[in-house]
Every structure is written in structure tokens, then in C-alpha cells.
Design a protein around this motif. Structure first.
Motif, PDB file in Angstrom:
ATOM      1  N   VAL A   6      45.390  32.875  29.144  1.00  0.00           N
ATOM      2  CA  VAL A   6      44.411  33.604  29.952  1.00  0.00           C
ATOM      3  C   VAL A   6      44.535  35.094  29.654  1.00  0.00           C
ATOM      4  O   VAL A   6      45.631  35.650  29.688  1.00  0.00           O
ATOM      5  CB  VAL A   6      44.642  33.350  31.455  1.00  0.00           C
ATOM      6  N   LYS A   7      43.410  35.718  29.391  1.00  0.00           N
ATOM      7  CA  LYS A   7      43.377  37.165  29.214  1.00  0.00           C
ATOM      8  C   LYS A   7      42.418  37.743  30.236  1.00  0.00           C
ATOM      9  O   LYS A   7      41.284  37.283  30.379  1.00  0.00           O
ATOM     10  CB  LYS A   7      42.939  37.529  27.799  1.00  0.00           C
ATOM     11  N   LEU A   8      42.876  38.726  30.964  1.00  0.00           N
ATOM     12  CA  LEU A   8      42.068  39.388  31.984  1.00  0.00           C
ATOM     13  C   LEU A   8      41.583  40.731  31.474  1.00  0.00           C
ATOM     14  O   LEU A   8      42.370  41.533  30.960  1.00  0.00           O
ATOM     15  CB  LEU A   8      42.876  39.613  33.264  1.00  0.00           C
ATOM     16  N   GLY A  41      33.233  34.047  41.939  1.00  0.00           N
ATOM     17  CA  GLY A  41      32.175  34.225  40.963  1.00  0.00           C
ATOM     18  C   GLY A  41      31.760  35.661  40.731  1.00  0.00           C
ATOM     19  O   GLY A  41      30.772  35.921  40.034  1.00  0.00           O
ATOM     20  N   ALA A  42      32.496  36.608  41.283  1.00  0.00           N
ATOM     21  CA  ALA A  42      32.093  38.014  41.252  1.00  0.00           C
ATOM     22  C   ALA A  42      32.858  38.776  40.177  1.00  0.00           C
ATOM     23  O   ALA A  42      34.092  38.705  40.102  1.00  0.00           O
ATOM     24  CB  ALA A  42      32.334  38.663  42.611  1.00  0.00           C
ATOM     25  N   GLN A  43      32.140  39.502  39.368  1.00  0.00           N
ATOM     26  CA  GLN A  43      32.773  40.357  38.385  1.00  0.00           C
ATOM     27  C   GLN A  43      33.362  41.589  39.071  1.00  0.00           C
ATOM     28  O   GLN A  43      33.004  41.928  40.205  1.00  0.00           O
ATOM     29  CB  GLN A  43      31.763  40.769  37.319  1.00  0.00           C
ATOM     30  N   MET A  44      34.249  42.257  38.359  1.00  0.00           N
ATOM     31  CA  MET A  44      34.887  43.453  38.917  1.00  0.00           C
ATOM     32  C   MET A  44      33.859  44.528  39.247  1.00  0.00           C
ATOM     33  O   MET A  44      34.139  45.452  40.026  1.00  0.00           O
ATOM     34  CB  MET A  44      35.910  44.017  37.941  1.00  0.00           C
ATOM     35  N   LEU A  45      32.644  44.421  38.693  1.00  0.00           N
ATOM     36  CA  LEU A  45      31.598  45.409  38.947  1.00  0.00           C
ATOM     37  C   LEU A  45      31.246  45.526  40.422  1.00  0.00           C
ATOM     38  O   LEU A  45      30.717  46.553  40.853  1.00  0.00           O
ATOM     39  CB  LEU A  45      30.331  45.050  38.164  1.00  0.00           C
ATOM     40  N   LEU A  46      31.517  44.458  41.198  1.00  0.00           N
ATOM     41  CA  LEU A  46      31.221  44.547  42.629  1.00  0.00           C
ATOM     42  C   LEU A  46      32.138  45.521  43.357  1.00  0.00           C
ATOM     43  O   LEU A  46      31.840  45.906  44.500  1.00  0.00           O
ATOM     44  CB  LEU A  46      31.278  43.164  43.273  1.00  0.00           C
ATOM     45  N   TRP A  47      33.268  45.892  42.738  1.00  0.00           N
ATOM     46  CA  TRP A  47      33.968  47.094  43.176  1.00  0.00           C
ATOM     47  C   TRP A  47      33.212  48.230  42.484  1.00  0.00           C
ATOM     48  O   TRP A  47      33.531  48.584  41.354  1.00  0.00           O
ATOM     49  CB  TRP A  47      35.435  47.088  42.767  1.00  0.00           C
ATOM     50  N   ASP A  92      37.748  33.088  34.533  1.00  0.00           N
ATOM     51  CA  ASP A  92      36.487  32.343  34.685  1.00  0.00           C
ATOM     52  C   ASP A  92      35.313  33.198  35.113  1.00  0.00           C
ATOM     53  O   ASP A  92      34.280  32.671  35.563  1.00  0.00           O
ATOM     54  CB  ASP A  92      36.642  31.155  35.650  1.00  0.00           C
ATOM     55  N   VAL A  93      35.427  34.513  34.977  1.00  0.00           N
ATOM     56  CA  VAL A  93      34.296  35.369  35.323  1.00  0.00           C
ATOM     57  C   VAL A  93      34.337  36.628  34.455  1.00  0.00           C
ATOM     58  O   VAL A  93      35.399  37.035  33.967  1.00  0.00           O
ATOM     59  CB  VAL A  93      34.314  35.744  36.824  1.00  0.00           C
ATOM     60  N   GLY A  94      33.173  37.244  34.274  1.00  0.00           N
ATOM     61  CA  GLY A  94      33.115  38.505  33.547  1.00  0.00           C
ATOM     62  C   GLY A  94      33.584  38.378  32.117  1.00  0.00           C
ATOM     63  O   GLY A  94      33.228  37.445  31.400  1.00  0.00           O
ATOM     64  N   LEU A  95      34.426  39.306  31.696  1.00  0.00           N
ATOM     65  CA  LEU A  95      34.914  39.331  30.324  1.00  0.00           C
ATOM     66  C   LEU A  95      36.260  38.645  30.164  1.00  0.00           C
ATOM     67  O   LEU A  95      36.796  38.601  29.050  1.00  0.00           O
ATOM     68  CB  LEU A  95      35.014  40.787  29.836  1.00  0.00           C
ATOM     69  N   SER A  96      36.790  38.103  31.243  1.00  0.00           N
ATOM     70  CA  SER A  96      38.081  37.416  31.176  1.00  0.00           C
ATOM     71  C   SER A  96      37.923  35.990  30.645  1.00  0.00           C
ATOM     72  O   SER A  96      36.804  35.486  30.502  1.00  0.00           O
ATOM     73  CB  SER A  96      38.754  37.408  32.554  1.00  0.00           C
ATOM     74  N   ASN A 127      27.940  39.589  31.338  1.00  0.00           N
ATOM     75  CA  ASN A 127      28.410  38.234  31.067  1.00  0.00           C
ATOM     76  C   ASN A 127      27.903  37.298  32.159  1.00  0.00           C
ATOM     77  O   ASN A 127      28.293  37.424  33.321  1.00  0.00           O
ATOM     78  CB  ASN A 127      29.942  38.164  31.017  1.00  0.00           C
ATOM     79  N   PHE A 128      27.048  36.371  31.779  1.00  0.00           N
ATOM     80  CA  PHE A 128      26.513  35.397  32.728  1.00  0.00           C
ATOM     81  C   PHE A 128      27.225  34.069  32.500  1.00  0.00           C
ATOM     82  O   PHE A 128      27.070  33.437  31.456  1.00  0.00           O
ATOM     83  CB  PHE A 128      25.004  35.241  32.528  1.00  0.00           C
ATOM     84  N   HIS A 129      28.027  33.661  33.485  1.00  0.00           N
ATOM     85  CA  HIS A 129      28.844  32.443  33.329  1.00  0.00           C
ATOM     86  C   HIS A 129      28.919  31.729  34.677  1.00  0.00           C
ATOM     87  O   HIS A 129      29.954  31.747  35.359  1.00  0.00           O
ATOM     88  CB  HIS A 129      30.241  32.805  32.823  1.00  0.00           C
ATOM     89  N   PRO A 130      27.834  31.074  35.094  1.00  0.00           N
ATOM     90  CA  PRO A 130      27.812  30.462  36.432  1.00  0.00           C
ATOM     91  C   PRO A 130      28.773  29.291  36.582  1.00  0.00           C
ATOM     92  O   PRO A 130      29.122  28.931  37.713  1.00  0.00           O
ATOM     93  CB  PRO A 130      26.356  30.011  36.571  1.00  0.00           C
ATOM     94  N   TRP A 131      29.217  28.686  35.481  1.00  0.00           N
ATOM     95  CA  TRP A 131      30.118  27.550  35.570  1.00  0.00           C
ATOM     96  C   TRP A 131      31.473  27.942  36.186  1.00  0.00           C
ATOM     97  O   TRP A 131      32.160  27.117  36.758  1.00  0.00           O
ATOM     98  CB  TRP A 131      30.331  26.950  34.182  1.00  0.00           C
TER      99      TRP A 131
END
Length: 308
Positions: free
Chosen positions: A20-22, A42-48, A70-74, A220-224
Motif C-alpha cells: 500500500v502506498k499513500l 470514499g473521500a479524497q484528502m481534498l475534502l480537507w 482505496d481512494v484518490g491517488l493512493s 481520480n474517480f474510483h467509486p469501487w
């Protein structure tokens, strides 16, 4: 404002997906007290929001925000099969019982600790929102020496018999349009969800919601990943056992109008953590509207000052 960014290798996932890479951003002076911001389901860090982070940096803090697995660029993990039906897992969660999952909130708390290792940070102020607040509770219990303070925003400890989310609010988050829908359909849905779970007294204009959603979609759109992170919540069961171990000065911030994570969740956390301070905000739902930033940041910095 100085911003450093990169990827931190934090652990392994099951199957061939590898480590895993964050993805993270590290803002402000490296010599200032660090604050780790953990976002929700499901929230990217952008919500901060960047402007929110800049205000914290302006208060003399080093601010780290990151994308959970499992979200964003991670790292995205592979789809897991063989899970119990969702209804069965929801029933177990209401009873405070864990379910089988590819990874748990404990794993995600370990991710956060490994990120701090990568940044050579021994201890930090830990701030989590929604699912991020659950991760933050686990982190503060498992790593007390690394948790200067704890702040939990519109979250829960998933203790048994807590009132569940309003069905319409939960379905809004979990049942979006098909992943292959056109971009405009996805953005329209973000506006719809905001009206359902957002703050009724402090509504964000539709145009701003759409702009923010477009930024996340294009990044990055990754709803899964939503389903897998939700499985992690259900897989961990009640967090009461962790709350009783937390010794960090704690503030729990919750909106009285939150339909997704009802105020019962915030009250349960504050009751379970010795000495925790509960702040209930009128008209606040399951978001951080800009009109409330001064209030929220004030509560955070007041809690930070508890340790000097």
C-alpha cells in the motif's frame, strides 16, 4: 505556504496488489507541531480544503493530509469475494459485532502510523472526520505515545444499538450512479448528495459543490473503493474497547443536524473517552462548510493547546 508531497509505502494488502502506498501532502514549517488529518468514507484528502489547511498552518502548525487506501491517488486494492450479504453485515454492526473484511479500521490506523514514520514524525495531533474519526480513535488507542491530542468530527464508535443513519442519507452515499456514467451525471449526483447530508443552516452553493466534485473526479474517480472502505468499518465492530484506552486530550465535534452520522455517535464517543469534551453545533450536518471553519478550527486549536 511550503507544500511537500509524495507517496509513503505503509504496508501490504492481500493478494497480488502489492504494498500500500499513500499519497500525502505535508504543509508548513517542519519544525512546527504536526497535525495529521484523516478523511472519511470514499473521500479524497481534498475534502480537507486547502484554505482550511492554510488556516491551521497560519496558526503555527505543520499539517499533513493524505488519501486513505482505496481512494484518490493512493493504492487501490482488488475486489474481494465471499463477503457476507450487506444486510447481514449491517445487522452485525448494529450489534457491535465485526464482520469479515479485506482490511479493517485497525489496518488503516496502522497506515497512518506508517505515514508518520515515513515523515519521521514521532507524535502528532490526530484529527479525523467521519470514517476518519473512527480511524483516529483506533490510532489514539493503539499508539498513545504518538497521539498528542485527538479530535473526532461527525463520527461514531459503532457501539451496539446506536441509532443507524437515516436510510436516505446512507443510500445517497453508497448508491451512486453506475461507475461508467458520464461525468456530468456523477457531478449532478454530488450536488444531490450534498443536499441530503450537508449542513441545512450552512448550505454550500450548488456551483461550489459541483466545482469541488469536478476536482475530485478529474484527480481520480474510483467509486469501487467506497464499498471496500465501508466493509472495513463493518469489519471492525464496536470501537468501545479502543475508546476506553484513549488518554490523549480529546474533543468530539458533531453537528446536531447530521443525518448520516447521527449525534448519538458523537455522544457515545465522548461518554466512552475519559475527559473528552463534546461540542454540538446547531445547523451542522455531515460536512465542513466554510461558514463553520472558524468555529471548528477554534475548537481544534483549543484542544491542541491542552498539551502546551
Amino acid at each position: 505556504m511550503e507544500v511537500r508531497s509524495g507517496f509513503a509505502e505503509v504496508g501490504a494488502v492481500s493478494g497480488p496488489a502489492g504494498p500500500v502506498k499513500l499519497y500525502y501532502e505535508d504543509m508548513g514549517d517542519v519544525d512546527d507541531p504536526p497535525v495529521l488529518l484523516i478523511m472519511g468514507l470514499g473521500a479524497q484528502m481534498l475534502l480537507w480544503r486547502t484554505a482550511f489547511c492554510e488556516r491551521l498552518v497560519g496558526s503555527g502548525l505543520r499539517v499533513i493530509r493524505y488519501d486513505n487506501r482505496d481512494v484518490g491517488l493512493s493504492t487501490k486494492s482488488e475486489r474481494q469475494r465471499g463477503e457476507q450479504p450487506l444486510v447481514a453485515r449491517l445487522a452485525r454492526s448494529w450489534l457491535g459485532l465485526p464482520s469479515k473484511a479485506a482490511y479493517t479500521l485497525e489496518d488503516m490506523a496502522d497506515d497512518a502510523a506508517a505515514l508518520l514514520d515515513h515523515l519521521d514524525i514521532g507524535h502528532a495531533h490526530i484529527v479525523g472526520a467521519s470514517m476518519g474519526g473512527m480511524i483516529a480513535q483506533v490510532f489514539a488507542a493503539r499508539f498513545p505515545e504518538r497521539s498528542k491530542t485527538l479530535a473526532v468530527i461527525f463520527s461514531s464508535n459503532n457501539h451496539r444499538f446506536l441509532p443507524p443513519p437515516a436510510p436516505r442519507a446512507l443510500l445517497a452515499l453508497l448508491k451512486g450512479p453506475p461507475p461508467d456514467s458520464p461525468r456530468d451525471v456523477i457531478l449532478d449526483n454530488a450536488v444531490r448528495v450534498s443536499k441530503i447530508i450537508g449542513s441545512p443552516r450552512y448550505p454550500t452553493p450548488d456551483e461550489q459543490v459541483r466545482t469541488d466534485a469536478a476536482e475530485s473526479y478529474d484527480r481520480n474517480f474510483h467509486p469501487w473503493g467506497v464499498a471496500r472502505q465501508f466493509s472495513a468499518i463493518l469489519g471492525s465492530g464496536s470501537l468501545l474497547r479502543y475508546d476506553r484506552r484513549i488518554v490523549a486530550p480529546t474533543v468530539v465535534i458533531h453537528g446536531r443536524a447530521d443525518k448520516l452520522m447521527r449525534p448519538f455517535g458523537g455522544r457515545a464517543i465522548a461518554r466512552a473517552i475519559d475527559g473528552a469534551r463534546l461540542v454540538l453545533v446547531d445547523g451542522m450536518g455531515h460536512d465542513l462548510p466554510q461558514q463553520l471553519w472558524d468555529r471548528v478550527i477554534g475548537e481544534l486549536t483549543s484542544n491542541f493547546s491542552a498539551v502546551g
